[in-house]
Scaffold this motif. Structure first.
Motif, PDB file in Angstrom:
ATOM      1  N   UNK A 156       0.864  -1.173   0.000  1.00 32.43           N
ATOM      2  CA  UNK A 156       0.000   0.000   0.000  1.00 32.43           C
ATOM      3  C   UNK A 156       0.907   1.231   0.000  1.00 32.43           C
ATOM      4  N   UNK A 157       0.728   2.073  -0.989  1.00 32.09           N
ATOM      5  CA  UNK A 157       1.570   3.259  -1.144  1.00 32.09           C
ATOM      6  C   UNK A 157       0.684   4.498  -1.161  1.00 32.09           C
ATOM      7  N   UNK A 158       0.993   5.450  -0.327  1.00 33.56           N
ATOM      8  CA  UNK A 158       0.184   6.667  -0.220  1.00 33.56           C
ATOM      9  C   UNK A 158       0.732   7.758  -1.130  1.00 33.56           C
ATOM     10  N   UNK A 159      -0.153   8.365  -1.900  1.00 35.27           N
ATOM     11  CA  UNK A 159       0.185   9.543  -2.696  1.00 35.27           C
ATOM     12  C   UNK A 159      -0.752  10.661  -2.254  1.00 35.27           C
ATOM     13  N   UNK A 160      -0.200  11.666  -1.606  1.00 31.59           N
ATOM     14  CA  UNK A 160      -1.021  12.728  -1.038  1.00 31.59           C
ATOM     15  C   UNK A 160      -1.827  13.445  -2.111  1.00 31.59           C
ATOM     16  N   UNK A 161      -3.065  13.773  -1.769  1.00 32.98           N
ATOM     17  CA  UNK A 161      -3.928  14.534  -2.666  1.00 32.98           C
ATOM     18  C   UNK A 161      -3.891  15.999  -2.256  1.00 32.98           C
ATOM     19  N   UNK A 162      -3.458  16.852  -3.148  1.00 29.94           N
ATOM     20  CA  UNK A 162      -3.377  18.289  -2.860  1.00 29.94           C
ATOM     21  C   UNK A 162      -3.583  19.057  -4.156  1.00 29.94           C
ATOM     22  N   UNK A 163      -3.867  20.358  -4.022  1.00 26.13           N
ATOM     23  CA  UNK A 163      -4.050  21.215  -5.191  1.00 26.13           C
ATOM     24  C   UNK A 163      -2.721  21.738  -5.720  1.00 26.13           C
ATOM     25  N   UNK A 164      -1.855  22.156  -4.809  1.00 25.19           N
ATOM     26  CA  UNK A 164      -0.573  22.754  -5.185  1.00 25.19           C
ATOM     27  C   UNK A 164       0.550  21.956  -4.543  1.00 25.19           C
ATOM     28  N   UNK A 165       1.542  21.575  -5.349  1.00 26.75           N
ATOM     29  CA  UNK A 165       2.709  20.883  -4.840  1.00 26.75           C
ATOM     30  C   UNK A 165       3.940  21.760  -4.952  1.00 26.75           C
ATOM     31  N   UNK A 166       4.725  21.826  -3.877  1.00 24.67           N
ATOM     32  CA  UNK A 166       5.931  22.658  -3.856  1.00 24.67           C
ATOM     33  C   UNK A 166       7.135  21.842  -4.326  1.00 24.67           C
ATOM     34  N   UNK A 167       7.881  22.380  -5.279  1.00 26.42           N
ATOM     35  CA  UNK A 167       9.062  21.710  -5.829  1.00 26.42           C
ATOM     36  C   UNK A 167      10.240  22.667  -5.725  1.00 26.42           C
ATOM     37  N   UNK A 168      11.329  22.202  -5.168  1.00 22.22           N
ATOM     38  CA  UNK A 168      12.500  23.067  -5.052  1.00 22.22           C
ATOM     39  C   UNK A 168      13.668  22.339  -4.428  1.00 22.22           C
ATOM     40  N   UNK A 169      14.822  22.991  -4.463  1.00 19.65           N
ATOM     41  CA  UNK A 169      16.013  22.456  -3.838  1.00 19.65           C
ATOM     42  C   UNK A 169      15.915  22.627  -2.323  1.00 19.65           C
ATOM     43  N   UNK A 170      16.761  21.934  -1.561  1.00 19.14           N
ATOM     44  CA  UNK A 170      16.765  22.152  -0.111  1.00 19.14           C
ATOM     45  C   UNK A 170      17.039  23.626   0.235  1.00 19.14           C
ATOM     46  N   UNK A 171      16.402  24.097   1.276  1.00 18.70           N
ATOM     47  CA  UNK A 171      16.538  25.479   1.755  1.00 18.70           C
ATOM     48  C   UNK A 171      16.064  26.515   0.733  1.00 18.70           C
ATOM     49  N   UNK A 172      15.081  26.129  -0.095  1.00 23.40           N
ATOM     50  CA  UNK A 172      14.505  27.083  -1.045  1.00 23.40           C
ATOM     51  C   UNK A 172      13.403  27.918  -0.406  1.00 23.40           C
ATOM     52  N   UNK A 173      13.014  27.568   0.821  1.00 21.39           N
ATOM     53  CA  UNK A 173      11.966  28.320   1.514  1.00 21.39           C
ATOM     54  C   UNK A 173      10.596  27.686   1.410  1.00 21.39           C
TER      55      UNK A 173
END
Length: 396
Positions: A156-173
């Motif tokens: 069983x693998x969970x994939x979160x349901x959301x409207x907006x996903x944040x993508x960035x490098x570490x410490x991008x804020x």
């Protein structure tokens, strides 16, 4: 301290076998030739997945290694039907995907609250000899065995349901932005990989409207090859409607970092490049107005999947600068007709890819799910090979 966020679970599931039909001939004092009256066996219990919006992780299933349904009862004399085995319901959070642990093949998914998916169907009960009576065979001395059970080890693998996903490098804020826009309180510190697990936050908008934002651990160049935390958390934004790319304003080459992030997404799942995108330049309180205008002109050439330019917003979560503009842009993109159409098409034609077992094994090892599940022998399980196993029952 062990985290309570569990998005991988490995379970052995087994449905119930069907009960065998009864082979019985009725002999009583006032009806010596009563004929066949053997009842049918009951059906075995099924394993059913059920979406439950009250859960947001798979923690409640982490230590439940075996889930077995009841077997069906055997048929009896006087046309008595065997009892049906009880179905077992497994409550899972919305967005749970099921894979075969042996082959990595996609099995099913649960996407909304209350949805029920039969994972393993219980065996049908066998027919009693009463069902086989006829004018030419008035005393059949045989009955059917029940159908066998089904067994499968699943992931069983969970994939979160959301409207907006944040993508960035570490410490991008990313975590700072999520904490500024919502009541979520992810861990924030001045070192890479502060975020070790995904976080969800509800962002309030005008007139009581809101949307859900998902923050995942930062990715780095080469994550598709296992560097950093790898790409295991990117599945949590596969179902998001919109991707918000975040690049710090003090980066030497903003455009290059943006392209690196796009490349890592394509390595994980090329279909993610078809999602609507917004680019947020963070920590812009360190930039003057002249530099902001220069960066805006330089980044205007970035194109979205629709062929238009990617919306660019300059923000500072700490200073509260540009956050209202960012929410306006996100809301506009979320409700754009092209985005709604894409969401409907994705819902109708959503294709789940089978798991790459080489990467899958590493992910399971990280979650402590690489141990073999002990297969428990059920003493009540009987293999019925032929009809000779049925006893002839008769009343004195």
């Amino acid at each position: 301290m062990e985290s309570n966020f569990v998005d991988y679970v490995k379970i052995l599931c087994r449905s119930g076998k069907g009960g065998r039909g009864s082979m019985h001939l009725r002999h009583v004092k006032y009806n010596p030739n009563g004929g066949p009256d053997g009842g049918d066996g009951g059906r075995g219990g099924s394993i059913i997945l059920r979406g439950n919006h009250n859960y947001w992780t798979l923690l409640h299933l982490k230590y439940e290694r075996h889930i077995f349904a009841e077997h069906g009862g055997n048929g009896g004399r006087d046309k008595c039907h065997g009892t049906d085995g009880k179905d077992v319901y497994i409550d899972v959070p919305c967005g749970t995907v099921v894979y075969d642990a042996e082959t990595g093949k996609y099995v099913c998914d649960v996407t909304y609250d209350g949805q029920e998916v039969v994972l393993l169907k219980g065996g049908r009960g066998g027919l009693g000899n009463y069902q086989f009576r006829s004018a030419t065979n008035q005393a059949p001395r045989y009955a059917q065995p029940g159908e066998p059970m089904q067994e499968m080890t699943v992931i069983l693998e969970l994939k979160l349901l959301a409207d907006v996903g944040l993508v960035g490098f570490p410490n991008a804020g990313k975590s700072t932005l999520l904490s500024s826009l919502s009541n979520a309180r992810p861990k924030i510190a001045n070192y890479p990989f502060t975020t070790m697990e995904p976080s969800l936050g509800i962002v309030g908008y005008r007139d009581g409207k809101s949307f859900v934002m998902a923050d995942i651990p930062g990715i780095i160049e080469g994550a598709s090859e296992g560097k950093g935390l790898g790409l295991r958390f990117l599945r949590h934004i596969e179902r998001n409607s919109l991707l918000l790319f975040m690049v710090p304003g003090d980066t030497d080459d903003i455009k290059r970092e943006y392209e690196i992030l796009l490349n890592e997404l394509s390595q994980f799942n090329p279909e993610m490049l078809d999602k609507h995108r917004v680019l947020a330049i963070t920590k812009c309180d360190l930039l003057d107005d002249e530099l902001v205008e220069m960066l805006r002109e330089e980044l205007a050439s970035l194109s979205s999947p629709e062929g238009t330019s990617v919306p660019i917003v300059f923000i500072s979560a700490v200073a509260g600068k540009g956050l209202d503009e960012l929410k306006d842009v996100l809301w506009r993109e979320l409700n754009a007709e092209s985005n709604k159409l894409a969401a409907v098409m994705a819902e109708d034609t959503l294709v789940h890819r089978d798991k790459d077992m080489t990467r899958f094994a590493a992910e399971l090892a990280d979650e402590g799910e690489d141990e073999d599940i002990e297969y428990v022998d059920d003493s009540e399980i009987e293999d019925i090979e032929d009809y000779d196993d049925f006893e002839y029952e008769a009343d004195e």
